[in-house]
Design a protein around this motif. Structure first.
Motif, short mmCIF file in Angstrom:
data_model
loop_
_atom_site.label_atom_id
_atom_site.label_comp_id
_atom_site.label_asym_id
_atom_site.label_seq_id
_atom_site.Cartn_x
_atom_site.Cartn_y
_atom_site.Cartn_z
N MET A 2 0.84 -1.17 0.00
CA MET A 2 0.00 0.00 0.00
C MET A 2 0.89 1.24 0.00
O MET A 2 1.95 1.25 0.60
N SER A 3 0.48 2.27 -0.67
CA SER A 3 1.24 3.51 -0.80
C SER A 3 1.19 4.32 0.49
O SER A 3 0.61 3.92 1.48
N GLU A 4 1.77 5.50 0.41
CA GLU A 4 1.72 6.47 1.50
C GLU A 4 0.25 6.77 1.81
O GLU A 4 -0.61 6.72 0.96
N SER A 5 -0.04 7.11 3.06
CA SER A 5 -1.42 7.40 3.43
C SER A 5 -1.71 8.90 3.32
O SER A 5 -0.80 9.73 3.37
N LEU A 6 -2.99 9.21 3.17
CA LEU A 6 -3.46 10.59 3.07
C LEU A 6 -4.01 11.01 4.43
O LEU A 6 -5.02 10.49 4.88
N PRO A 7 -3.34 11.94 5.14
CA PRO A 7 -3.83 12.36 6.45
C PRO A 7 -4.96 13.38 6.33
O PRO A 7 -4.91 14.30 5.51
N VAL A 8 -5.99 13.21 7.18
CA VAL A 8 -7.10 14.16 7.26
C VAL A 8 -7.32 14.44 8.74
O VAL A 8 -7.50 13.51 9.54
N GLU A 61 -8.95 19.56 7.86
CA GLU A 61 -7.62 19.96 7.40
C GLU A 61 -7.01 18.78 6.67
O GLU A 61 -6.96 17.67 7.20
N THR A 62 -6.54 19.01 5.44
CA THR A 62 -5.89 17.97 4.67
C THR A 62 -5.03 18.59 3.59
O THR A 62 -4.98 19.82 3.47
N ARG A 63 -4.39 17.78 2.79
CA ARG A 63 -3.58 18.27 1.68
C ARG A 63 -4.49 18.76 0.56
O ARG A 63 -5.62 18.31 0.42
N ALA A 64 -3.95 19.62 -0.26
CA ALA A 64 -4.69 20.07 -1.44
C ALA A 64 -4.63 19.01 -2.53
O ALA A 64 -5.58 18.86 -3.30
N SER A 65 -3.51 18.26 -2.58
CA SER A 65 -3.37 17.23 -3.61
C SER A 65 -2.64 16.02 -3.05
O SER A 65 -1.92 16.12 -2.05
N PHE A 66 -2.84 14.89 -3.72
CA PHE A 66 -2.25 13.63 -3.28
C PHE A 66 -2.00 12.78 -4.51
O PHE A 66 -2.86 12.69 -5.39
N GLU A 67 -0.81 12.17 -4.61
CA GLU A 67 -0.48 11.32 -5.76
C GLU A 67 -0.10 9.94 -5.26
O GLU A 67 0.61 9.79 -4.26
N THR A 68 -0.56 8.92 -5.97
CA THR A 68 -0.28 7.54 -5.61
C THR A 68 -0.22 6.70 -6.87
O THR A 68 -0.67 7.13 -7.94
N THR A 69 0.34 5.52 -6.76
CA THR A 69 0.35 4.56 -7.86
C THR A 69 -0.42 3.31 -7.50
O THR A 69 -0.58 2.43 -8.33
#
Length: 193
Positions: A1-7, A18-26
């Motif tokens: 599994m890729s990096e996680s997206l924190p919220v 609060e979270t990132r504006a963008s997120f990239e994964t494969t």
């Protein structure tokens, strides 16, 4: 599994997101929902572009106060790449809404490892038996040379612990000696592996 997206939720005020504006994964990834001091319902939704290659098993999640919840986003293998879309995050039954631009990129191709016939050949090392009949047990002298000083120090520690236990009439000293003995047994096991 890729990096996680924190919220992060409820950090500054109720239903705040609060979270990132963008997120990239494969690959598939996790949305890590960290909640503040008030229980909250959070709704996660993938837009049409992302839904074509990814899915969230459940959209609505209850996150208790001062806790973290992991929500998996499954990305299909072999689907079209790159795909760009929006992950919608809603709290408080619509009180607050935020969006993350998600890009599912093409995985990087790994360089192939060159393998030739020499990989299958057995390399001769000093101490190897010439044929299978002579291939009996060999004492591991290299391991003994590497681990000999550790074994000597272990025996010294055991002697000190045994001497302390025999000279002192205390439960704490006896328990300490047992702890040293247990540590030595564990170290011996690890050295022998």
């Amino acid at each position: 599994m890729s990096e996680s997206l924190p919220v992060r939720l409820n950090r500054d005020r109720l239903h705040d997101i609060e979270t990132r504006a963008s997120f990239e994964t494969t690959d598939s990834f996790a949305v890590m929902v960290h909640n503040g001091d008030a229980p909250v319902h959070v709704h996660l939704h993938l837009d049409d572009a992302l839904s074509a290659v990814a899915s969230i098993p459940a959209n609505n999640h209850f996150v208790d106060a001062d806790s973290t919840r992991q929500v998996g986003v499954e990305v299909e293998e072999g689907g079209p790449r790159p795909v760009e879309g929006q992950l919608k995050i809603v709290t408080g039954h619509g009180a607050e809404t935020d969006y993350v631009s998600v890009t599912i990129a093409e995985p990087e191709e790994e360089e192939p490892v060159a393998v030739d016939e020499t990989l299958a050949e057995r390399s001769a090392t000093p101490g190897d038996a010439d044929d299978e009949e002579d291939a009996g047990f060999e004492f591991p002298t290299a391991a003994l040379r590497q681990n000999g000083p550790v074994a000597v120090l272990g025996l010294l520690a055991l002697a000190v612990a045994a001497g302390s236990a025999s000279l002192a009439d205390g439960v704490a000293v006896f328990a300490g000696s047992l702890a040293v003995l247990g540590s030595l047994v564990a170290a011996g096991y690890l050295l022998a592996r």
